[in-house]
Design a protein around this motif. Structure first.
Motif, PDB file in Angstrom:
ATOM      1  N   LEU A  18       0.820  -1.214   0.000  1.00 62.81           N
ATOM      2  CA  LEU A  18       0.000   0.000   0.000  1.00 62.81           C
ATOM      3  C   LEU A  18       0.850   1.259   0.000  1.00 62.81           C
ATOM      4  N   VAL A  19       1.941   1.229   0.748  1.00 65.73           N
ATOM      5  CA  VAL A  19       2.838   2.388   0.769  1.00 65.73           C
ATOM      6  C   VAL A  19       3.513   2.557  -0.588  1.00 65.73           C
ATOM      7  N   LEU A  20       3.903   1.466  -1.223  1.00 69.46           N
ATOM      8  CA  LEU A  20       4.501   1.564  -2.561  1.00 69.46           C
ATOM      9  C   LEU A  20       3.519   2.153  -3.563  1.00 69.46           C
ATOM     10  N   ILE A  21       2.269   1.752  -3.467  1.00 74.72           N
ATOM     11  CA  ILE A  21       1.251   2.284  -4.385  1.00 74.72           C
ATOM     12  C   ILE A  21       1.029   3.772  -4.121  1.00 74.72           C
ATOM     13  N   ALA A  22       0.940   4.147  -2.839  1.00 71.16           N
ATOM     14  CA  ALA A  22       0.707   5.549  -2.492  1.00 71.16           C
ATOM     15  C   ALA A  22       1.937   6.407  -2.773  1.00 71.16           C
ATOM     16  N   GLY A  23       3.111   5.812  -2.727  1.00 73.24           N
ATOM     17  CA  GLY A  23       4.334   6.556  -3.009  1.00 73.24           C
ATOM     18  C   GLY A  23       5.006   7.140  -1.788  1.00 73.24           C
ATOM     19  N   ARG A  24       4.332   7.111  -0.651  1.00 73.50           N
ATOM     20  CA  ARG A  24       4.931   7.627   0.580  1.00 73.50           C
ATOM     21  C   ARG A  24       4.119   7.130   1.770  1.00 73.50           C
TER      22      ARG A  24
END
Length: 69
Positions: A18-24
């Motif tokens: 989820l963090v990878l998808i959100a970018g941060r």
């Protein structure tokens, strides 16, 4: 207990995706990481206090001292 640990690892992996998808990291993901980390630490602590960690008494005592530090 092993199933709980596997679920915690799976939740941490899902959180990383989820963090990878959100970018941060955002506030909800930071809170989720903190909760999952505390849960994992509590689980490992309960395992270490439940019985001998190692078969050798000397090694077991040393491992418990390291965990206590």
């Amino acid at each position: 207990m092993v199933a709980i640990f596997i679920n915690l690892v799976g939740a941490l992996d899902t959180l990383a995706v989820l963090v990878l998808i959100a970018g941060r990291w955002i506030l909800p993901t930071l809170r989720a990481r903190a909760v999952l980390s505390v849960a994992g630490a509590g689980l490992r602590l309960s395992w270490s206090l439940a019985g001998p960690v190692f078969l050798s008494p000397a090694t077991d005592t040393t491992a418990r001292l390291i965990l206590a530090a």
